[in-house]
Design an enzyme around this catalytic site. Structure first.
Site, PDB file in Angstrom:
ATOM      1  CG  HIS A 183      -3.273  -3.453   3.454  1.00 29.67           C
ATOM      2  ND1 HIS A 183      -2.364  -2.844   3.989  1.00 29.67           N
ATOM      3  CD2 HIS A 183      -3.972  -2.609   2.805  1.00 29.67           C
ATOM      4  CE1 HIS A 183      -2.545  -1.542   4.135  1.00 29.67           C
ATOM      5  NE2 HIS A 183      -3.328  -1.457   3.085  1.00 29.67           N
ATOM      6  CD  GLU A 221      -0.549  -5.334   6.129  1.00 28.23           C
ATOM      7  OE1 GLU A 221      -0.370  -6.042   5.040  1.00 28.23           O
ATOM      8  OE2 GLU A 221      -0.792  -4.192   6.101  1.00 28.23           O
ATOM      9  CB  CYS A 255      -1.032  -0.125   1.208  1.00 31.89           C
ATOM     10  SG  CYS A 255      -2.477   0.937   1.111  1.00 31.89           S
TER      11      CYS A 255
END
Lengths: 82, 227
Positions: B202, B204, B85
């Site tokens: 993302h 994560e 990002c």
């Protein structure tokens, strides 16, 4: 010395912000507005002995940070009386 | 295997990615952006967020943080660098990846799950993927509209450098599946050398069933396996 740096999106690169503003203008009745593109105005005050020195410095600043050459162009306007 | 999570002022996914890295045995440490050494790390992660408030252009100021000189140096040595990002935006500003990320075509900030089709499963970031071809991973950005001119785009295609494209859950790359206007539905790219990856989604945020998807794990598993 005072410089105005105008940073613009390159022609052909979609400017969604400009498009949204154009639509808003149309809603307000400004139908004659055929295109809107939004850029940035960066005002700099530069301590330099000569215009040439200042120009070189601002050119460098534009190339290094103020504009992204992949998507933007810039021009420099000197605004103080000299 | 040791990984560094670079923390810029305004980073806000540093803890999330730290947690994910730790979960998959990638031994993370935080590295403040004013540091100048990445000695001893095998992986460098530039996390998501709003470094320097996205002032001027997203990533434009972070790219000149002291640590970035070292990130460029280790990237040239072949150390793996993952930008997520805002991290992707910083990598393009730094010239480690080609192109730029523009404001989303519809102007809205988008925060939702998307599906990406994996276009290249032979990178160190995707090698553990196996047969799974689409990943469900969330995006959260206002400026994720990937742009590259025709010449760069052709180079990316030819070099198999487009790693992820926005797609439908069954893997159709279509305009309807494009959440932000990215050229060629690009969600993530890798450099020519194959060690620097930037992606808008993302991973994560997709490593625990509780969060709605575990597909992000494959990125971290891949990094562990290909060490």
């Amino acid at each position: 010395m005072k410089a105005h740096v105008h940073v613009r999106l390159k022609p052909g690169i979609l400017d969604p912000q400009g498009k949204a503003v154009q639509q808003a203008l149309h809603h307000l009745g400004f139908r004659a507005v055929e295109s809107v593109r939004i850029g940035k105005l960066i005002e700099l005050e530069v301590a330099a002995e000569t215009r040439e020195e200042a120009e070189a410095l601002v050119q460098q600043a534009c190339q290094k940070l103020l504009a992204n050459p992949v998507i933007e162009t810039y021009d420099i306007e000197w605004v103080d009386a000299s | 295997m040791k990984s560094a999570v670079i923390v810029f002022p305004g980073s806000n996914c540093d803890r999330d990615v730290f947690r994910a890295l730790a979960r998959f045995g990638l031994n993370p440490s935080y590295v403040w952006h004013k540091e100048t050494s990445l000695a001893g790390f095998d992986l460098v992660v530039l996390p998501g967020g709003f470094s320097y408030g996205d002032y001027l252009r997203a990533g434009a100021i972070a790219r000149f943080s002291p640590i970035m000189r070292e990130v460029v140096r280790v990237a040239e040595k072949g150390i793996r660098v993952l930008g997520i990002c805002n991290g992707f935006q910083i990598l393009t500003e730094a010239g480690l990846l080609p192109g730029a990320l523009l404001r989303n075509a519809h102007l809205r900030f988008v925060c939702k799950y998307v599906w990406v089709r994996v276009e290249n499963a032979s990178t160190p970031f995707t090698a553990a993927l196996g047969k799974q071809k689409t990943l469900k991973i969330p995006i959260a950005h206002g400026e994720g509209n990937y742009y590259a001119d025709a010449e760069i785009l052709a180079e990316l295609e030819a070099g198999n450098q487009i790693v992820f494209r926005y797609a439908t859950p069954d893997g159709q790359v279509s305009p309807a599946a494009n959440p932000n206007g990215s050229v060629a539905n690009i969600a993530g790219i890798i450099n020519r050398k194959g060690n620097v990856l930037g992606m808008m989604p993302h991973p994560e945020r997709a490593v625990e069933p509780l969060l709605g998807s575990t597909d992000g794990q494959w990125i971290f598993q891949s990094l562990l396996n290909t060490n």
